[in-house]
Design an enzyme around this catalytic site. Structure first.
Site, mmCIF file in Angstrom:
data_model
loop_
_atom_site.group_PDB
_atom_site.id
_atom_site.type_symbol
_atom_site.label_atom_id
_atom_site.label_comp_id
_atom_site.label_asym_id
_atom_site.label_seq_id
_atom_site.Cartn_x
_atom_site.Cartn_y
_atom_site.Cartn_z
ATOM 1 C CG ASP A 197 -1.867 1.173 1.209
ATOM 2 O OD1 ASP A 197 -2.727 1.198 0.317
ATOM 3 O OD2 ASP A 197 -1.742 2.075 2.055
ATOM 4 C CE1 TYR B 25 0.450 7.804 2.874
ATOM 5 C CE2 TYR B 25 0.807 5.541 2.209
ATOM 6 C CZ TYR B 25 0.000 6.506 2.775
ATOM 7 O OH TYR B 25 -1.244 6.163 3.230
ATOM 8 C CE LYS C 69 -3.614 4.677 0.385
ATOM 9 N NZ LYS C 69 -2.249 4.470 0.872
ATOM 10 C CG HIS D 276 -4.295 9.664 0.066
ATOM 11 N ND1 HIS D 276 -2.938 9.673 -0.011
ATOM 12 C CD2 HIS D 276 -4.587 9.174 1.286
ATOM 13 C CE1 HIS D 276 -2.430 9.202 1.118
ATOM 14 N NE2 HIS D 276 -3.412 8.898 1.915
HETATM 15 P P1 NAP Z 1 -0.567 0.700 11.886
HETATM 16 O O1 NAP Z 1 -0.273 -0.255 10.785
HETATM 17 O O2 NAP Z 1 -1.826 0.554 12.666
HETATM 18 O O3 NAP Z 1 0.635 0.740 12.913
HETATM 19 C C1 NAP Z 1 1.980 0.868 12.495
HETATM 20 C C2 NAP Z 1 2.874 0.887 13.720
HETATM 21 O O4 NAP Z 1 2.633 -0.305 14.461
HETATM 22 C C3 NAP Z 1 4.342 0.927 13.424
HETATM 23 O O5 NAP Z 1 4.912 1.843 14.337
HETATM 24 C C4 NAP Z 1 4.826 -0.486 13.736
HETATM 25 O O6 NAP Z 1 6.136 -0.429 14.256
HETATM 26 C C5 NAP Z 1 3.856 -0.967 14.751
HETATM 27 N N1 NAP Z 1 3.572 -2.408 14.636
HETATM 28 C C6 NAP Z 1 3.308 -3.106 13.519
HETATM 29 N N2 NAP Z 1 3.097 -4.410 13.793
HETATM 30 C C7 NAP Z 1 3.231 -4.527 15.137
HETATM 31 C C8 NAP Z 1 3.143 -5.633 16.040
HETATM 32 N N3 NAP Z 1 2.871 -6.873 15.607
HETATM 33 N N4 NAP Z 1 3.351 -5.382 17.358
HETATM 34 C C9 NAP Z 1 3.637 -4.134 17.818
HETATM 35 N N5 NAP Z 1 3.744 -3.046 17.008
HETATM 36 C C10 NAP Z 1 3.541 -3.251 15.683
HETATM 37 O O7 NAP Z 1 -0.565 2.222 11.375
HETATM 38 P P2 NAP Z 1 -0.419 3.028 10.022
HETATM 39 O O8 NAP Z 1 0.946 2.946 9.456
HETATM 40 O O9 NAP Z 1 -1.025 4.340 10.312
HETATM 41 O O10 NAP Z 1 -1.429 2.285 9.020
HETATM 42 C C11 NAP Z 1 -1.025 1.242 8.158
HETATM 43 C C12 NAP Z 1 -1.013 1.699 6.717
HETATM 44 O O11 NAP Z 1 -2.303 2.178 6.310
HETATM 45 C C13 NAP Z 1 -0.106 2.898 6.442
HETATM 46 O O12 NAP Z 1 1.265 2.557 6.484
HETATM 47 C C14 NAP Z 1 -0.638 3.319 5.074
HETATM 48 O O13 NAP Z 1 -0.144 2.461 4.088
HETATM 49 C C15 NAP Z 1 -2.139 3.145 5.279
HETATM 50 N N6 NAP Z 1 -2.810 4.404 5.708
HETATM 51 C C16 NAP Z 1 -3.672 4.999 4.828
HETATM 52 C C17 NAP Z 1 -4.330 6.175 5.169
HETATM 53 C C18 NAP Z 1 -5.280 6.788 4.190
HETATM 54 O O14 NAP Z 1 -5.627 7.969 4.370
HETATM 55 N N7 NAP Z 1 -5.731 6.087 3.186
HETATM 56 C C19 NAP Z 1 -4.130 6.768 6.424
HETATM 57 C C20 NAP Z 1 -3.254 6.132 7.317
HETATM 58 C C21 NAP Z 1 -2.624 4.945 6.946
HETATM 59 P P3 NAP Z 1 7.369 -1.366 13.666
HETATM 60 O O15 NAP Z 1 7.599 -0.910 12.249
HETATM 61 O O16 NAP Z 1 8.494 -1.015 14.579
HETATM 62 O O17 NAP Z 1 6.903 -2.786 13.776
#
Ligand code: NAP
Length: 314
Positions: A53, A58, A88, A121
């Site tokens: 994704d 980004y 996006k 997005h």
């Molecule tokens: P997330 O995936 O909920 O959380 C990411 C964080 O969680 C990182 O700091 C990671 O650290 C940690 N993590 C991952 N697996 C873990 C585990 N098993 N145990 C403990 N910690 C863990 O948050 P996000 O990055 O906001 O969302 C995911 C993706 O969604 C984004 O990267 C992006 O691609 C997409 N997104 C899209 C939008 C949109 O507007 N469409 C908005 C926000 C996000 P480590 O790397 O140290 O493991």
């Protein structure tokens, strides 16, 4: 651990009935990440991830593309077609005449001939060019949803992408989109996690055949300080009872809801942990406890000040 077989869902309005693996690797900057995006994507491919994704905003498209080229060179995959790559369009490109050029630019940066999915997005348009984040409300101009969507349909017809979709769309905005779309959105990517479960929006999408992809499935993991799900005592109890981690409980719940999800980890061990969710299940009692979790949206918007009508009070 061996790579699990990741289930897939069919995107009904895509060209050739494209299949999306339910788990994708997120690549949004912002959380403290140990490694580079290129290394993380390459490692993820080694571990069995096939869905990535990305987004123009980004700044990772080049690294994702380099990792894919490297994976092909190393023989980790035999063809790019084995991967599902999403990107996006940023708010600065939400103008009908800028959509096709913006998508072509993403493809050049990714060194790919086509995307599997391109998303709007955010349902917001700013003046073209650069905008600072958070976006000043004075930068916003009218969002021509119909014009933008027609250009996205053109992208799919041109073969630049297999599917087109939305992100951060409310039910009201999806209803408007469906009223004129000749290719309905394959996906709506929105925040869904145990602290923001989004039942109403999910039910609407299911009825309309729109796949929901959950973003921030761990509410940004531990990177945002105190976290409604990762520091939740109820979830800690469930995790201990199953011999799993809280993250695995969160992702398993999303899977059992029939959702797809994009989770970001650039850590080898956690990346692997997040894949180990397909051969066990939550119990009825777990569901009762999960229903008690306090609900609050984590990502409230991208503007300063926040827009009143972004979520249409949903
Ligand atoms: P997330 O995936 O909920 O959380 C990411 C964080 O969680 C990182 O700091 C990671 O650290 C940690 N993590 C991952 N697996 C873990 C585990 N098993 N145990 C403990 N910690 C863990 O948050 P996000 O990055 O906001 O969302 C995911 C993706 O969604 C984004 O990267 C992006 O691609 C997409 N997104 C899209 C939008 C949109 O507007 N469409 C908005 C926000 C996000 P480590 O790397 O140290 O493991």
């Amino acid at each position: 651990m061996t790579a699990p077989k990741v289930p897939e869902v069919v995107l009904s309005s895509s060209s050739g009935q494209r299949k999306m693996p339910v788990i994708g690797l997120g690549t949004a900057p912002g959380s403290i990440s140990k490694g580079t995006t290129k290394d993380a994507v390459l490692e993820a491919i080694k571990q069995g991830y096939r869905h990535f994704d990305a987004a123009a905003a980004y700044g990772v498209e080049q690294s994702v593309g380099e990792a894919i080229s490297e994976a092909l060179k190393l023989g980790l995959i035999s063809s790019r077609d084995e991967l599902f790559v999403t990107s996006k369009l940023w708010v600065t490109d939400n103008h009908p005449e800028l959509i096709v050029p913006a998508l072509k630019k993403s493809l050049r940066t990714l060194q790919l001939e086509y995307l599997d999915l391109i998303l709007i997005h955010w349902p917001i348009t700013t003046k073209p060019g650069e905008v600072k984040y958070p976006i000043e409300v004075s930068e916003i101009v009218e969002f021509d949803m119909k014009g933008v969507w027609t250009s996205l349909e053109e992208c799919q017809k041109l073969g630049l992408t297999k599917a087109i979709g939305a992100s951060n769309f409310s039910i009201k905005k999806l209803e408007k989109l469906l009223s004129f779309a000749t290719i309905p959105p394959a996906v709506n990517q929105v925040e869904v996690n145990l602290g923001w479960q989004q039942q109403k929006l999910r039910a609407f999408c299911k009825e309309k055949g729109i796949i929901v992809t959950a973003f921030s499935p761990l509410r940004k993991g531990a990177s945002k300080g105190a976290n409604l799900v990762m520091d939740n005592d109820i979830l800690k109890e469930l995790a201990d009872a199953h011999g799993k981690t809280i993250a695995q409980i969160c992702l398993r719940w999303l899977y059992e809801q029939g959702l797809t999800f994009v989770v970001k980890s650039y850590d080898k061990e956690r990346m692997n942990q997040n894949l180990q969710i397909f051969d066990w299940s939550l119990t009825e009692d777990d569901y009762k406890k999960i229903s008690e979790i306090h609900q609050e949206r984590l990502i409230k918007g991208l503007t300063k000040p926040l827009l009143d009508d972004l979520w249409d009070e949903e």
